[in-house]
Design a protein around this motif. Structure first.
Motif, short mmCIF file in Angstrom:
data_model
loop_
_atom_site.label_atom_id
_atom_site.label_comp_id
_atom_site.label_asym_id
_atom_site.label_seq_id
_atom_site.Cartn_x
_atom_site.Cartn_y
_atom_site.Cartn_z
N PRO A 1 -15.60 58.93 98.63
CA PRO A 1 -16.03 59.46 97.34
C PRO A 1 -16.74 58.37 96.53
N ALA A 2 -17.62 58.81 95.64
CA ALA A 2 -18.36 57.84 94.80
C ALA A 2 -18.45 58.38 93.40
N PRO A 3 -18.18 57.57 92.37
CA PRO A 3 -17.53 56.27 92.49
C PRO A 3 -16.02 56.46 92.67
N THR A 4 -15.39 55.43 93.15
CA THR A 4 -13.96 55.54 93.40
C THR A 4 -13.27 54.25 92.97
N ASP A 5 -12.01 54.37 92.65
CA ASP A 5 -11.25 53.19 92.26
C ASP A 5 -10.10 52.95 93.22
N VAL A 6 -10.24 53.44 94.46
CA VAL A 6 -9.18 53.21 95.44
C VAL A 6 -9.15 51.73 95.82
N PRO A 7 -8.01 51.07 95.61
CA PRO A 7 -7.93 49.67 96.03
C PRO A 7 -8.09 49.56 97.55
N VAL A 8 -8.78 48.53 97.99
CA VAL A 8 -9.01 48.34 99.42
C VAL A 8 -7.69 48.26 100.18
N LEU A 9 -6.69 47.60 99.62
CA LEU A 9 -5.42 47.46 100.33
C LEU A 9 -4.75 48.81 100.56
N GLU A 10 -4.87 49.70 99.57
CA GLU A 10 -4.33 51.06 99.72
C GLU A 10 -5.07 51.81 100.82
N MET A 11 -6.40 51.69 100.79
CA MET A 11 -7.23 52.36 101.79
C MET A 11 -6.86 51.85 103.20
N LEU A 12 -6.71 50.56 103.34
CA LEU A 12 -6.40 49.98 104.65
C LEU A 12 -5.03 50.45 105.15
N ALA A 13 -4.04 50.43 104.25
CA ALA A 13 -2.68 50.85 104.63
C ALA A 13 -2.71 52.30 105.12
N ALA A 14 -3.48 53.14 104.40
CA ALA A 14 -3.55 54.55 104.78
C ALA A 14 -4.31 54.71 106.09
N LYS A 15 -5.42 54.00 106.22
CA LYS A 15 -6.30 54.13 107.40
C LYS A 15 -5.56 53.72 108.68
N TYR A 16 -4.86 52.60 108.62
CA TYR A 16 -4.20 52.08 109.82
C TYR A 16 -2.74 52.54 109.93
N GLY A 17 -2.24 53.21 108.89
CA GLY A 17 -0.84 53.64 108.90
C GLY A 17 0.10 52.46 108.90
N VAL A 18 -0.18 51.47 108.08
CA VAL A 18 0.66 50.26 108.02
C VAL A 18 1.17 50.09 106.58
N SER A 19 2.10 49.17 106.42
CA SER A 19 2.64 48.89 105.08
C SER A 19 1.63 48.08 104.29
#
Lengths: 234, 234
Positions: free
Chosen positions: B48-66
Protein backbone atom coordinates in the motif's frame (compact mmCIF):
# COMPACT_ATOMS: atom_id res chain seq x y z
CA UNK A 1 17.20 -4.78 -28.65
CA UNK A 2 19.08 -1.78 -29.85
CA UNK A 3 20.55 -1.31 -33.31
CA UNK A 4 23.02 1.52 -33.81
CA UNK A 5 23.72 2.57 -37.38
CA UNK A 6 26.76 4.66 -38.26
CA UNK A 7 26.30 6.39 -41.60
CA UNK A 8 26.92 9.52 -43.62
CA UNK A 9 24.38 11.42 -45.68
CA UNK A 10 26.92 11.57 -48.53
CA UNK A 11 27.26 7.77 -48.63
CA UNK A 12 25.21 5.99 -51.31
CA UNK A 13 25.53 2.60 -49.59
CA UNK A 14 24.19 4.11 -46.37
CA UNK A 15 21.15 5.34 -48.29
CA UNK A 16 20.64 1.94 -49.91
CA UNK A 17 21.59 0.11 -46.70
CA UNK A 18 18.96 1.98 -44.68
CA UNK A 19 16.25 0.71 -47.03
CA UNK A 20 17.65 -2.83 -46.95
CA UNK A 21 17.92 -2.80 -43.15
CA UNK A 22 14.33 -1.58 -42.86
CA UNK A 23 13.17 -4.38 -45.16
CA UNK A 24 15.04 -6.89 -43.00
CA UNK A 25 13.59 -5.36 -39.83
CA UNK A 26 10.07 -5.52 -41.29
CA UNK A 27 10.52 -9.26 -41.76
CA UNK A 28 11.68 -9.80 -38.17
CA UNK A 29 8.92 -10.91 -35.78
CA UNK A 30 10.45 -9.03 -32.83
CA UNK A 31 10.60 -5.72 -34.71
CA UNK A 32 8.45 -3.85 -32.16
CA UNK A 33 11.12 -4.40 -29.54
CA UNK A 34 13.91 -2.93 -31.67
CA UNK A 35 15.17 0.58 -30.99
CA UNK A 36 17.17 2.15 -33.83
CA UNK A 37 19.76 4.85 -33.08
CA UNK A 38 21.60 6.66 -35.86
CA UNK A 39 25.21 7.66 -35.25
CA UNK A 40 27.41 10.15 -37.05
CA UNK A 41 30.24 9.29 -39.44
CA UNK A 42 31.83 11.69 -41.94
CA UNK A 43 33.35 10.09 -45.01
CA UNK A 44 35.05 13.33 -46.02
CA UNK A 45 35.45 15.55 -42.92
CA UNK A 46 37.82 17.80 -44.87
CA UNK A 47 35.26 18.67 -47.55
CA UNK A 48 34.53 22.40 -47.78
CA UNK A 49 31.12 23.62 -46.66
CA UNK A 50 29.03 24.72 -48.39
CA UNK A 51 30.26 23.55 -51.75
CA UNK A 52 28.87 23.24 -55.21
CA UNK A 53 31.28 20.62 -56.50
CA UNK A 54 29.30 18.20 -58.65
CA UNK A 55 29.61 14.62 -57.41
CA UNK A 56 30.73 13.40 -60.84
CA UNK A 57 33.62 15.91 -60.83
CA UNK A 58 34.61 14.86 -57.32
CA UNK A 59 34.55 11.18 -58.28
CA UNK A 60 36.58 11.72 -61.45
CA UNK A 61 39.22 13.61 -59.45
CA UNK A 62 39.21 11.16 -56.52
CA UNK A 63 39.65 8.04 -58.65
CA UNK A 64 41.62 9.69 -61.45
CA UNK A 65 39.10 8.59 -64.08
CA UNK A 66 37.29 10.30 -66.94
CA UNK A 67 33.87 11.83 -66.52
CA UNK A 68 32.42 8.95 -68.56
CA UNK A 69 34.00 6.39 -66.25
CA UNK A 70 32.65 8.26 -63.20
CA UNK A 71 29.22 8.21 -64.80
CA UNK A 72 29.48 4.46 -65.37
CA UNK A 73 30.42 3.90 -61.71
CA UNK A 74 27.51 6.02 -60.56
CA UNK A 75 25.16 4.16 -62.92
CA UNK A 76 25.94 0.86 -61.21
CA UNK A 77 25.25 2.31 -57.75
CA UNK A 78 22.08 3.91 -59.14
CA UNK A 79 20.94 0.45 -60.28
CA UNK A 80 21.35 -0.87 -56.74
CA UNK A 81 19.36 2.09 -55.38
CA UNK A 82 16.55 1.63 -57.90
CA UNK A 83 16.49 -2.05 -57.00
CA UNK A 84 15.29 -0.89 -53.56
CA UNK A 85 12.76 1.51 -55.08
CA UNK A 86 14.92 4.55 -54.34
CA UNK A 87 15.44 7.57 -56.58
CA UNK A 88 19.06 8.32 -57.49
CA UNK A 89 20.52 11.33 -59.29
CA UNK A 90 24.15 11.73 -60.26
CA UNK A 91 23.84 15.48 -60.77
CA UNK A 92 23.89 16.04 -56.99
CA UNK A 93 26.66 18.07 -55.34
CA UNK A 94 29.35 16.97 -52.92
CA UNK A 95 29.97 18.74 -49.63
CA UNK A 96 30.75 18.64 -45.96
CA UNK A 97 28.13 16.88 -43.82
CA UNK A 98 29.13 18.00 -40.32
CA UNK A 99 26.19 20.41 -40.02
CA UNK A 100 23.78 17.72 -41.16
CA UNK A 101 25.02 15.39 -38.44
CA UNK A 102 24.60 18.15 -35.87
CA UNK A 103 21.00 18.55 -37.01
CA UNK A 104 20.46 14.79 -36.73
CA UNK A 105 21.45 15.01 -33.05
CA UNK A 106 18.95 17.85 -32.57
CA UNK A 107 16.34 15.68 -34.30
CA UNK A 108 17.14 12.84 -31.91
CA UNK A 109 16.25 15.11 -28.98
CA UNK A 110 12.87 15.59 -30.67
CA UNK A 111 12.40 11.88 -31.37
CA UNK A 112 12.52 12.36 -35.16
CA UNK A 113 16.10 11.37 -35.97
CA UNK A 114 15.16 8.50 -38.27
CA UNK A 115 12.67 10.73 -40.10
CA UNK A 116 15.23 13.49 -40.68
CA UNK A 117 17.87 11.06 -41.92
CA UNK A 118 15.34 9.74 -44.42
CA UNK A 119 14.52 13.29 -45.53
CA UNK A 120 18.23 14.12 -45.93
CA UNK A 121 18.88 11.01 -48.02
CA UNK A 122 15.92 11.71 -50.27
CA UNK A 123 16.91 15.38 -50.67
CA UNK A 124 20.49 14.44 -51.52
CA UNK A 125 20.15 11.35 -53.67
CA UNK A 126 16.65 11.51 -55.17
CA UNK A 127 16.33 15.30 -55.49
CA UNK A 128 19.95 16.56 -55.71
CA UNK A 129 19.14 19.49 -53.44
CA UNK A 130 21.95 21.77 -52.21
CA UNK A 131 22.66 20.50 -48.69
CA UNK A 132 25.24 23.21 -48.11
CA UNK A 133 22.41 25.75 -48.12
CA UNK A 134 21.12 26.69 -44.65
CA UNK A 135 17.60 27.58 -45.72
CA UNK A 136 17.30 24.22 -47.44
CA UNK A 137 18.50 22.44 -44.28
CA UNK A 138 16.06 24.32 -42.04
CA UNK A 139 13.19 23.48 -44.38
CA UNK A 140 14.19 19.80 -44.47
CA UNK A 141 14.51 19.69 -40.66
CA UNK A 142 11.05 21.23 -40.32
CA UNK A 143 9.65 18.66 -42.75
CA UNK A 144 10.87 15.92 -40.40
CA UNK A 145 9.33 17.58 -37.36
CA UNK A 146 12.22 19.63 -35.96
CA UNK A 147 11.09 23.19 -35.05
CA UNK A 148 12.56 25.46 -37.75
CA UNK A 149 13.83 28.09 -35.30
CA UNK A 150 15.73 25.44 -33.33
CA UNK A 151 17.31 24.07 -36.51
CA UNK A 152 18.35 27.61 -37.51
CA UNK A 153 19.81 28.21 -34.06
CA UNK A 154 21.86 25.01 -34.20
CA UNK A 155 23.17 25.86 -37.67
CA UNK A 156 24.16 29.35 -36.49
CA UNK A 157 26.14 27.95 -33.53
CA UNK A 158 29.00 25.76 -34.81
CA UNK A 159 29.48 24.25 -31.31
CA UNK A 160 25.92 22.97 -31.00
CA UNK A 161 26.01 19.14 -30.99
CA UNK A 162 29.57 19.23 -32.35
CA UNK A 163 30.76 17.13 -29.40
CA UNK A 164 27.96 14.63 -29.98
CA UNK A 165 29.05 14.16 -33.62
CA UNK A 166 32.68 13.70 -32.61
CA UNK A 167 31.77 11.29 -29.81
CA UNK A 168 29.90 9.11 -32.33
CA UNK A 169 32.89 9.15 -34.67
CA UNK A 170 35.28 8.25 -31.86
CA UNK A 171 33.02 5.37 -30.90
CA UNK A 172 32.96 4.11 -34.50
CA UNK A 173 36.75 4.02 -34.47
CA UNK A 174 36.77 2.21 -31.12
CA UNK A 175 34.40 -0.41 -32.50
CA UNK A 176 36.71 -0.93 -35.45
CA UNK A 177 34.52 0.60 -38.16
CA UNK A 178 36.54 1.82 -41.13
CA UNK A 179 33.63 2.42 -43.45
CA UNK A 180 29.89 2.92 -43.47
CA UNK A 181 27.13 1.93 -43.17
CA UNK A 182 28.05 0.06 -40.00
CA UNK A 183 25.26 -1.64 -38.05
CA UNK A 184 25.74 -2.78 -34.45
CA UNK A 185 23.17 -4.97 -32.71
CA UNK A 186 23.15 -4.70 -28.91
CA UNK A 187 26.88 -3.93 -29.02
CA UNK A 188 27.29 -7.59 -29.72
CA UNK A 189 27.22 -8.07 -33.48
CA UNK A 190 28.50 -5.81 -36.22
CA UNK A 191 27.38 -5.77 -39.83
CA UNK A 192 29.41 -3.79 -42.31
CA UNK A 193 27.88 -2.52 -45.52
CA UNK A 194 24.50 -2.23 -47.17
CA UNK A 195 23.94 -5.98 -47.11
CA UNK A 196 20.82 -7.70 -48.46
CA UNK A 197 17.71 -7.43 -46.24
CA UNK A 198 17.97 -11.12 -45.46
CA UNK A 199 21.36 -10.64 -43.77
CA UNK A 200 19.83 -8.08 -41.43
CA UNK A 201 16.80 -10.21 -40.65
CA UNK A 202 18.95 -13.23 -39.82
CA UNK A 203 21.27 -11.17 -37.63
CA UNK A 204 18.32 -9.73 -35.71
CA UNK A 205 16.90 -13.21 -35.21
CA UNK A 206 20.21 -14.60 -34.03
CA UNK A 207 20.68 -11.81 -31.49
CA UNK A 208 17.07 -12.20 -30.38
CA UNK A 209 17.29 -15.94 -29.88
CA UNK A 210 20.46 -15.67 -27.84
CA UNK A 211 18.43 -13.12 -25.96
CA UNK A 212 19.15 -13.36 -22.29
CA UNK A 213 22.40 -11.92 -21.09
CA UNK A 214 25.18 -14.26 -20.08
CA UNK A 215 25.45 -14.51 -16.29
CA UNK A 216 28.89 -13.61 -14.98
CA UNK A 217 28.15 -13.85 -11.27
CA UNK A 218 25.02 -14.81 -9.44
CA UNK A 219 23.85 -16.80 -6.45
CA UNK A 220 21.63 -16.07 -3.51
CA UNK A 221 24.12 -13.83 -1.74
CA UNK A 222 23.14 -10.20 -1.80
CA UNK A 223 19.86 -10.52 -3.72
CA UNK A 224 16.31 -9.44 -2.87
CA UNK A 225 13.51 -11.21 -4.69
CA UNK A 226 9.94 -12.40 -4.29
CA UNK A 227 10.92 -14.45 -1.27
CA UNK A 228 12.63 -11.56 0.46
CA UNK A 229 16.29 -10.68 0.82
CA UNK A 230 19.18 -13.04 1.32
CA UNK A 231 20.69 -12.56 4.76
CA UNK A 232 24.37 -13.28 5.44
CA UNK A 233 24.66 -16.30 7.68
CA UNK A 234 28.07 -15.41 9.03
CA UNK B 1 30.02 0.83 -22.44
CA UNK B 2 26.62 0.92 -20.86
CA UNK B 3 25.69 -0.60 -17.53
CA UNK B 4 22.01 -0.92 -16.72
CA UNK B 5 21.10 -1.51 -13.07
CA UNK B 6 17.68 -2.78 -12.08
CA UNK B 7 16.95 -2.01 -8.45
CA UNK B 8 14.32 -1.01 -5.91
CA UNK B 9 14.65 1.70 -3.29
CA UNK B 10 13.22 -0.72 -0.71
CA UNK B 11 15.97 -3.29 -1.39
CA UNK B 12 18.90 -3.28 1.06
CA UNK B 13 21.15 -5.23 -1.31
CA UNK B 14 20.50 -2.67 -4.03
CA UNK B 15 21.62 0.07 -1.65
CA UNK B 16 24.75 -1.88 -0.69
CA UNK B 17 25.26 -3.11 -4.25
CA UNK B 18 25.25 0.45 -5.64
CA UNK B 19 28.16 1.34 -3.34
CA UNK B 20 30.03 -1.84 -4.25
CA UNK B 21 29.45 -1.32 -7.98
CA UNK B 22 30.71 2.26 -7.70
CA UNK B 23 33.84 1.03 -5.88
CA UNK B 24 34.40 -1.51 -8.66
CA UNK B 25 33.81 1.13 -11.32
CA UNK B 26 36.27 3.51 -9.61
CA UNK B 27 38.94 0.81 -9.92
CA UNK B 28 38.29 0.28 -13.64
CA UNK B 29 40.62 2.22 -15.93
CA UNK B 30 37.92 2.72 -18.58
CA UNK B 31 35.42 4.23 -16.11
CA UNK B 32 35.07 7.51 -18.05
CA UNK B 33 33.60 5.61 -20.97
CA UNK B 34 30.92 3.90 -18.85
CA UNK B 35 27.34 5.16 -18.95
CA UNK B 36 25.15 4.01 -16.04
CA UNK B 37 21.38 3.76 -16.47
CA UNK B 38 19.08 2.89 -13.57
CA UNK B 39 16.02 0.81 -14.30
CA UNK B 40 12.89 0.24 -12.25
CA UNK B 41 12.03 -2.92 -10.34
CA UNK B 42 9.42 -3.21 -7.57
CA UNK B 43 10.01 -5.94 -5.02
CA UNK B 44 6.54 -5.50 -3.56
CA UNK B 45 4.26 -3.90 -6.17
CA UNK B 46 1.24 -4.76 -4.02
CA UNK B 47 2.43 -2.76 -1.02
CA UNK B 48 0.00 0.00 0.00
CA UNK B 49 1.07 3.60 -0.58
CA UNK B 50 1.71 5.54 1.51
CA UNK B 51 2.16 3.26 4.46
CA UNK B 52 3.62 3.48 7.92
CA UNK B 53 4.27 -0.22 8.44
CA UNK B 54 7.61 -0.55 10.25
CA UNK B 55 10.06 -2.69 8.30
CA UNK B 56 10.64 -4.95 11.31
CA UNK B 57 6.91 -5.69 11.54
CA UNK B 58 6.75 -6.41 7.81
CA UNK B 59 9.75 -8.75 8.02
CA UNK B 60 8.38 -10.63 11.05
CA UNK B 61 5.08 -11.14 9.24
CA UNK B 62 6.69 -12.04 5.89
CA UNK B 63 9.05 -14.66 7.30
CA UNK B 64 6.81 -15.75 10.19
CA UNK B 65 9.49 -14.97 12.77
CA UNK B 66 9.58 -13.07 16.05
CA UNK B 67 10.46 -9.41 16.27
CA UNK B 68 13.81 -10.41 17.80
CA UNK B 69 14.60 -12.73 14.91
CA UNK B 70 13.67 -9.99 12.44
CA UNK B 71 16.02 -7.64 14.28
CA UNK B 72 18.82 -10.19 14.08
CA UNK B 73 18.31 -10.57 10.32
CA UNK B 74 18.37 -6.81 9.89
CA UNK B 75 21.50 -6.55 12.03
CA UNK B 76 23.40 -8.81 9.65
CA UNK B 77 22.36 -6.73 6.61
CA UNK B 78 23.23 -3.58 8.57
CA UNK B 79 26.76 -4.98 9.11
CA UNK B 80 27.16 -5.42 5.37
CA UNK B 81 25.98 -1.83 4.79
CA UNK B 82 28.33 -0.41 7.41
CA UNK B 83 31.14 -2.39 5.80
CA UNK B 84 30.64 -0.11 2.79
CA UNK B 85 30.52 3.00 4.98
CA UNK B 86 26.73 3.29 4.66
CA UNK B 87 24.29 4.26 7.38
CA UNK B 88 21.53 1.72 8.09
CA UNK B 89 18.46 2.05 10.32
CA UNK B 90 15.99 -0.72 11.01
CA UNK B 91 13.33 1.66 12.28
CA UNK B 92 12.49 2.69 8.70
CA UNK B 93 9.02 2.07 7.22
CA UNK B 94 7.96 -0.21 4.40
CA UNK B 95 5.87 1.01 1.50
CA UNK B 96 5.10 1.04 -2.19
CA UNK B 97 7.90 2.42 -4.38
CA UNK B 98 6.05 2.99 -7.67
CA UNK B 99 5.97 6.78 -7.20
CA UNK B 100 9.68 6.81 -6.41
CA UNK B 101 10.45 4.96 -9.63
CA UNK B 102 8.31 7.46 -11.56
CA UNK B 103 10.36 10.27 -10.06
CA UNK B 104 13.59 8.49 -11.02
CA UNK B 105 12.44 8.56 -14.65
CA UNK B 106 11.74 12.28 -14.33
CA UNK B 107 15.22 12.70 -12.83
CA UNK B 108 16.69 10.82 -15.80
CA UNK B 109 15.19 13.43 -18.12
CA UNK B 110 17.09 16.03 -16.07
CA UNK B 111 20.34 14.04 -16.09
CA UNK B 112 20.26 13.51 -12.31
CA UNK B 113 18.89 9.98 -12.04
CA UNK B 114 21.92 8.55 -10.28
CA UNK B 115 21.93 11.46 -7.82
CA UNK B 116 18.25 11.01 -6.95
CA UNK B 117 18.60 7.27 -6.45
CA UNK B 118 21.46 7.97 -4.02
CA UNK B 119 19.32 10.52 -2.17
CA UNK B 120 16.40 8.06 -1.95
CA UNK B 121 18.62 5.28 -0.59
CA UNK B 122 20.14 7.58 2.02
CA UNK B 123 16.72 8.94 3.05
CA UNK B 124 15.30 5.43 3.37
CA UNK B 125 18.13 3.42 4.87
CA UNK B 126 20.32 5.94 6.69
CA UNK B 127 17.61 8.40 7.77
CA UNK B 128 14.41 6.31 7.93
CA UNK B 129 12.41 9.14 6.35
CA UNK B 130 8.78 8.54 5.35
CA UNK B 131 8.97 7.91 1.59
CA UNK B 132 5.20 7.65 1.33
CA UNK B 133 4.99 11.36 2.10
CA UNK B 134 4.73 13.57 -1.00
CA UNK B 135 6.32 16.65 0.53
CA UNK B 136 9.30 14.55 1.58
CA UNK B 137 9.61 13.14 -1.96
CA UNK B 138 9.46 16.59 -3.56
CA UNK B 139 12.13 17.88 -1.17
CA UNK B 140 14.37 14.89 -1.91
CA UNK B 141 13.87 15.30 -5.66
CA UNK B 142 14.80 18.98 -5.39
CA UNK B 143 17.91 18.06 -3.38
CA UNK B 144 19.04 15.91 -6.33
CA UNK B 145 18.41 18.68 -8.84
CA UNK B 146 14.87 17.95 -10.07
CA UNK B 147 12.72 21.12 -10.15
CA UNK B 148 10.31 20.84 -7.19
CA UNK B 149 7.26 21.90 -9.17
CA UNK B 150 7.94 19.19 -11.79
CA UNK B 151 8.31 16.54 -9.11
CA UNK B 152 5.03 17.66 -7.51
CA UNK B 153 3.30 17.55 -10.91
CA UNK B 154 4.53 14.01 -11.59
CA UNK B 155 3.39 12.83 -8.15
CA UNK B 156 -0.04 14.38 -8.71
CA UNK B 157 -0.47 12.58 -12.04
CA UNK B 158 -0.42 8.78 -11.50
CA UNK B 159 0.09 8.19 -15.24
CA UNK B 160 3.28 10.25 -15.48
CA UNK B 161 6.19 7.89 -16.27
CA UNK B 162 4.04 4.91 -15.23
CA UNK B 163 4.63 3.29 -18.63
CA UNK B 164 8.37 3.86 -18.30
CA UNK B 165 8.42 2.04 -14.95
CA UNK B 166 6.41 -0.87 -16.34
CA UNK B 167 8.58 -1.06 -19.47
CA UNK B 168 11.68 -1.41 -17.28
CA UNK B 169 10.02 -4.15 -15.26
CA UNK B 170 8.96 -6.01 -18.39
CA UNK B 171 12.50 -5.82 -19.69
CA UNK B 172 13.88 -7.20 -16.42
CA UNK B 173 11.58 -10.20 -16.81
CA UNK B 174 12.63 -10.65 -20.44
CA UNK B 175 16.28 -10.64 -19.39
CA UNK B 176 15.53 -13.33 -16.83
CA UNK B 177 15.96 -11.22 -13.69
CA UNK B 178 14.05 -12.63 -10.72
CA UNK B 179 15.64 -10.43 -8.07
CA UNK B 180 17.58 -7.24 -7.62
CA UNK B 181 20.02 -5.66 -7.85
CA UNK B 182 20.61 -6.88 -11.40
CA UNK B 183 23.47 -5.36 -13.38
CA UNK B 184 23.72 -5.73 -17.17
CA UNK B 185 26.84 -4.71 -19.06
CA UNK B 186 26.28 -3.82 -22.72
CA UNK B 187 23.35 -6.25 -22.81
CA UNK B 188 26.03 -8.92 -22.88
CA UNK B 189 26.78 -9.88 -19.28
CA UNK B 190 24.50 -10.03 -16.28
CA UNK B 191 25.53 -9.82 -12.64
CA UNK B 192 22.97 -10.68 -10.03
CA UNK B 193 23.26 -9.33 -6.50
CA UNK B 194 25.30 -6.84 -4.53
CA UNK B 195 28.55 -8.64 -5.28
CA UNK B 196 31.96 -7.52 -4.01
CA UNK B 197 33.47 -4.53 -5.83
CA UNK B 198 36.11 -6.79 -7.35
CA UNK B 199 33.46 -8.82 -9.20
CA UNK B 200 32.18 -5.65 -10.86
CA UNK B 201 35.65 -4.42 -11.74
CA UNK B 202 36.57 -7.75 -13.34
CA UNK B 203 33.32 -7.89 -15.29
CA UNK B 204 33.85 -4.37 -16.62
CA UNK B 205 37.39 -5.27 -17.66
CA UNK B 206 36.29 -8.44 -19.36
CA UNK B 207 33.58 -6.66 -21.35
CA UNK B 208 36.03 -3.87 -22.20
CA UNK B 209 38.76 -6.21 -23.40
CA UNK B 210 36.39 -8.13 -25.62
CA UNK B 211 35.50 -4.69 -26.82
CA UNK B 212 34.97 -4.78 -30.52
CA UNK B 213 31.71 -6.22 -31.69
CA UNK B 214 31.70 -9.59 -33.40
CA UNK B 215 31.40 -9.23 -37.17
CA UNK B 216 28.43 -11.09 -38.61
CA UNK B 217 28.75 -9.94 -42.19
CA UNK B 218 31.28 -7.73 -43.87
CA UNK B 219 33.28 -7.44 -47.05
CA UNK B 220 33.85 -4.71 -49.59
CA UNK B 221 30.42 -4.94 -51.12
CA UNK B 222 28.21 -2.02 -50.27
CA UNK B 223 30.66 -0.04 -48.13
CA UNK B 224 31.96 3.51 -48.41
CA UNK B 225 35.25 4.29 -46.69
CA UNK B 226 38.37 6.42 -46.98
CA UNK B 227 39.07 5.01 -50.43
CA UNK B 228 35.61 5.73 -51.74
CA UNK B 229 32.61 3.51 -52.27
CA UNK B 230 32.58 -0.06 -53.47
CA UNK B 231 30.98 -0.28 -56.90
CA UNK B 232 29.18 -3.44 -58.07
CA UNK B 233 31.19 -5.00 -60.86
CA UNK B 234 28.25 -6.85 -62.38
Amino acid sequence: MRVEIWSDIACPWCYIGKARFEAGLAGFAGRDGVEVVHRSFELDPGAPAPTDVPVLEMLAAKYGVSREQAEAMEARVADAARGEGLGYRSDRVHGNTFDLHRLLHLAKAHGVQDALLGVFYRANFAEARPLGDRETLVALAAEAGVPAEEAARVLADPDAYADAVRADEREAAELGATGVPFFVIDRRYGISGGQPAEVFREALERAYQEGAVQPLASGDAGVCGDDGCAVPTA
